[in-house]
Design an enzyme around this catalytic site. Structure first.
Site, PDB file in Angstrom:
ATOM      1  N   CYS A 112       0.916  -1.166  -0.072  1.00 39.35           N
ATOM      2  CA  CYS A 112      -0.026   0.013   0.100  1.00 39.35           C
ATOM      3  C   CYS A 112       0.898   1.189  -0.025  1.00 39.35           C
ATOM      4  O   CYS A 112       1.588   1.526   0.924  1.00 39.35           O
ATOM      5  CB  CYS A 112      -0.797  -0.189   1.277  1.00 39.35           C
ATOM      6  N   CYS A 123     -10.619  13.808   5.498  1.00 34.79           N
ATOM      7  CA  CYS A 123     -11.769  12.834   5.825  1.00 34.79           C
ATOM      8  C   CYS A 123     -11.666  12.777   7.354  1.00 34.79           C
ATOM      9  O   CYS A 123     -10.900  12.682   7.707  1.00 34.79           O
ATOM     10  CB  CYS A 123     -11.753  11.573   5.395  1.00 34.79           C
TER      11      CYS A 123
HETATM   12  S1  SF4 Z   1      -8.104  12.213   4.346  1.00 38.12           S
HETATM   13 FE1  SF4 Z   1      -9.324  10.629   3.091  1.00 38.12          FE
HETATM   14  S2  SF4 Z   1      -8.518  10.906   0.970  1.00 38.12           S
HETATM   15 FE2  SF4 Z   1      -6.833  11.505   2.654  1.00 38.12          FE
HETATM   16  S3  SF4 Z   1      -5.718   9.686   2.950  1.00 38.12           S
HETATM   17 FE3  SF4 Z   1      -7.481   9.749   4.622  1.00 38.12          FE
HETATM   18  S4  SF4 Z   1      -9.055   8.767   3.559  1.00 38.12           S
HETATM   19 FE4  SF4 Z   1      -7.640   8.968   2.074  1.00 38.12          FE
END
Ligand code: SF4
Length: 357
Positions: A112, A123
């Protein structure tokens, strides 16, 4: 010449490598040799490139460098997952994770990769998103995670398996499609049969819904898998979970996905984090069936991995299976992702949450 002024050879394609060697007044085939040492043998020291003349090794050492990121820390989970904290040339730190494909000790791994230092999407369930955004990674820094991880595996496992890392997912820190050019460049480098030689179908790019990037990707003629983090099937909830939804709401995102499927003919995967008491009701299942049934799509349910300081909870197993059953009864092609790496904070959404531990 200080080392940062030297020419960075990691990230050059074969043609560029040959051109560079020609510039050093060396024959073109020396470029092919250096290319193999870097991409097939994870070698960053010119002095170890034993089929090069001693004078060329010295010349390269004076003028060039190969910055495979330094592994500062490695944590190994009970299931064999390995999380690496890597340091880049500018001392920024990133994480990437190796996930064994089965519990067999001889299993190959999925790697990953991170594509940004931090992430601008923020997020609200994600550790990376809470730590802010610093910068995009260059293609050589993305490829460097592959070479650095492989080097560590070779060192630690002493395995004779030819292909220890069989799959790549762009699912680590960052939104890959916001770093579009460097990500695509790194995909081509992973895929090059004269170098790393990883099949396009073994590569997955995961996006939080960057519709403009999905449209561009549809035109690339690359046979990779596109995964979309859905997590909610109405704009009100999705706006809260993934702020990018305010820019690309479902009525904008879905036409881009439909075009992608029509142009590429490839099945798309929708990732859906299972957040207890947030997005797992019968009504949520109905909304998802309505949205996804008309598409060529797989649904991957991911039970949430709790993160200290964030309010979300992991659902009980019975609730997970109930949600799964509703979707299956509704005719969706659905699976539940097997948990990997949660004991070392290497699971989905947990990267970069424990630098100092
Ligand atoms: S903030 Fe959202 S888009 Fe960015 S790494 Fe975390 S889950 Fe993925």
């Amino acid at each position: 010449m200080n080392s940062l002024e030297k020419k960075q050879l990691l990230g050059l394609d074969l043609n560029q490598m040959e051109e560079y060697l020609l510039c050093l007044e060396e024959p073109r085939f020396r470029g092919r040799q250096v290319y193999k040492w870097i991409y097939q043998k994870e070698c960053s020291s010119f002095y170890e490139m034993s089929d090069l003349p001693r004078s060329l090794r010295k010349k390269l050492d004076e003028k060039a460098r190969v910055s495979i990121p330094r592994v500062l820390k490695q944590r190994v989970g009970k299931d064999g997952s390995r999380k690496f904290l890597m340091e880049l040339d500018d001392k920024k730190k990133i994480e990437c994770v190796l996930l064994p494909q089965s519990r067999d000790r001889k299993s190959s791994y999925t790697l990953c990769l991170s594509t940004q230092v931090g992430c601008p999407i923020a997020c609200n369930f994600c550790a990376t998103g809470q730590s802010g955004f610093q910068r995009n990674l260059k293609a050589f820094e993305i490829i460097g995670q592959y070479l650095g991880s492989k080097k560590e595996l070779n060192k630690r496992l002493k395995s004779s398996q030819a292909e220890l890392i069989s799959n790549i997912v762009y699912m680590g820190m960052g939104e890959p499609l916001l770093n579009y050019d460097e990500v695509i460049r790194s995909v081509h480098m992973l895929n090059d049969p004269r170098g790393i030689n990883l099949g396009q179908r073994r590569i997955t790019i995961s996006t939080s819904g960057e519709a403009a990037g999905i449209k561009k990707l549809a035109q690339e003629n690359i046979q990779l898998t596109l995964a979309i983090s859905l997590h909610a099937c109405d704009n009100t909830l999705r706006d809260q979970l993934i702020p990018l939804n305010r820019k690309y709401p479902l009525e904008v995102l879905f036409p881009a996905v439909e075009d992608y499927i029509a142009i590429t003919g490839r099945r798309v995967t929708f990732e859906y984090l299972l957040l207890d008491e947030v997005n797992m009701s019968r009504n949520d299942a109905h909304k998802m069936i309505k949205l996804l049934k008309p598409l060529l799509a797989n649904v991957n349910l991911i039970p949430y991995n709790e993160i200290e300081g964030l309010p979300f909870k992991k659902p009980e197993t019975a609730k997970i299976w109930q949600f799964y059953q509703w979707l299956q009864d509704g005719g969706l092609n659905v699976s539940i992702r097997e948990e990997r790496g949660s004991d070392i904070n290497a699971a989905c959404g947990q990267l970069r949450s424990d630098y100092r531990r």
